[in-house]
Design a protein around this motif. Structure first.
Motif, PDB file in Angstrom:
ATOM      1  N   TYR A   1      -8.536  -1.145  -6.493  1.00  0.00           N
ATOM      2  CA  TYR A   1      -9.638  -2.021  -6.106  1.00  0.00           C
ATOM      3  C   TYR A   1     -10.566  -2.235  -7.283  1.00  0.00           C
TER       4      TYR A   1
ATOM      5  N   GLN B   1       0.830  -1.212   0.000  1.00  0.00           N
ATOM      6  CA  GLN B   1       0.000   0.000   0.000  1.00  0.00           C
ATOM      7  C   GLN B   1       0.862   1.259   0.000  1.00  0.00           C
TER       8      GLN B   1
ATOM      9  N   ILE C   1      -1.785  -0.071  -5.070  1.00  0.00           N
ATOM     10  CA  ILE C   1      -2.974  -0.869  -4.817  1.00  0.00           C
ATOM     11  C   ILE C   1      -4.192  -0.204  -5.439  1.00  0.00           C
TER      12      ILE C   1
ATOM     13  N   ALA D   1      -8.559  -6.111  -3.757  1.00  0.00           N
ATOM     14  CA  ALA D   1      -7.402  -5.272  -4.027  1.00  0.00           C
ATOM     15  C   ALA D   1      -6.586  -5.900  -5.147  1.00  0.00           C
TER      16      ALA D   1
END
Length: 317
Positions: A197, A190, A195, A208
């Motif tokens: 989604y 992260q 990352i 993710a």
């Protein structure tokens, strides 16, 4: 009047519900790396604690120049097999374990949700132990990318080292679709701000993604806390074959009238088998393997390395 489990749970309805939900809730299955196989389920239901999944080696060899005077050489392929082991497990729940579900509008469904939460976690436990065992053998060394000894900042997970890990499959690296990581590893990912989604339409959930790979976060993945070493796994779609639940009696209720104890008994028979591997049944002490045996040296690779669907990546964070 005391509510009895036997009055709330109808086994014929409860058993298929908790079995289905256990599968639907499991993150490894939701990601697509575990393929739910009706054929494997049927094979398990036919009986026995082990079974064979035949496969054919890929065709190989150079082509030949057509020549009227020289006939083509007839090639062929050989049939091989993967041996899988059925995992036969059970768990009994006392009334106090599930009492908070008694007061709801649909207590049987509420109990089913609690039980399926329990079993979906057990499916993951079995898989993680299996992965530990699979990569404990020397035959899998070509699919282990271990950078923990490099030091000087070269031993941590990042976009570059993940690409290096993928490259162990050569030109099949493009088939890798998912990565399973510990939550501390995920935190490092992260921080790279890589990352994203996306919504999985099949399960209506968000996953993710990292470098386009679906991310599965599971804190039961191996961690060497002393040296700060983490193990992650990269997968192709369908790298794991799943079949279950085909326990002869998956659900029972019981009551000891003298002690006043209500019990809900659940049983789960399933296979969580890494494609390309075969189980050595001589390494199993009982009828079916324990998690400790799954994590041991009972696995043999039967696929060619490039056709395997799992990579082990050892790193720091």
């Amino acid at each position: 009047m005391t509510t009895k489990i036997g009055n709330l749970v109808v086994p014929e309805i409860f058993a298929p519900y908790f079995s289905e939900q256990s599968v639907l809730k499991n993150a490894f299955i939701q990601s697509g790396i575990v393929e739910v196989s009706p054929q494997l389920t049927q094979m398990i239901s036919n009986g026995g604690y082990t079974g064979n999944m035949p496969f054919f080696k890929q065709l190989s060899g150079a082509d030949e120049v057509l020549d009227e005077d020289n006939p083509l050489t007839v090639g062929g392929t050989s049939a091989l097999r993967e041996i899988y082991a059925v995992l036969a497990r059970g768990k009994a729940f006392g009334a106090t374990d599930i009492s908070k579900a008694f007061s709801g509008a649909d207590p049987m469904r509420a109990i089913g949700d609690m039980v399926s939460d329990y079993w979906q976690a057990r499916l993951s436990d079995a898989l993680v132990n299996t992965l530990t065992g699979v990569f404990s053998g020397a035959g899998m060394s070509g699919l282990v990318h271990d950078i923990t000894g490099l030091g000087s900042g070269k031993d941590t997970i990042n976009a570059s080292t993940v690409v290096d890990a993928k490259s162990l499959l050569g030109d099949n690296a493009k088939k890798i679709t998912a990565i399973a990581v510990h939550s501390k590893t995920f935190a490092t990912m992260q921080k790279e701000q890589l990352i994203n989604y996306v919504r999985n339409a099949d399960y209506n959930i968000e996953f993710a993604t990292y470098l386009g790979l679906t991310v599965i976060v599971d804190d039961t993945l191996p961690v060497d806390a002393v040296y700060g070493k983490y193990t992650s796994y990269l997968f192709t779609n369908g790298a794991i074959a799943y079949g279950g639940n085909v326990a002869p009696v998956p659900v029972e209720t019981d009551r000891d009238s003298l002690s006043g104890v209500d019990v809900l008994i659940t049983r789960y028979h399933f296979v969580m088998h890494p494609r390309g591997m075969s189980v050595d049944v001589s390494g199993i002490s009982g009828l079916t393997p324990s998690n400790a045996e799954l994590a041991g040296d009972i696995w043999t690779k039967v696929f060619d390395t490039k056709n395997m669907g799992i990579i082990c990546f050892k790193h720091k964070v």
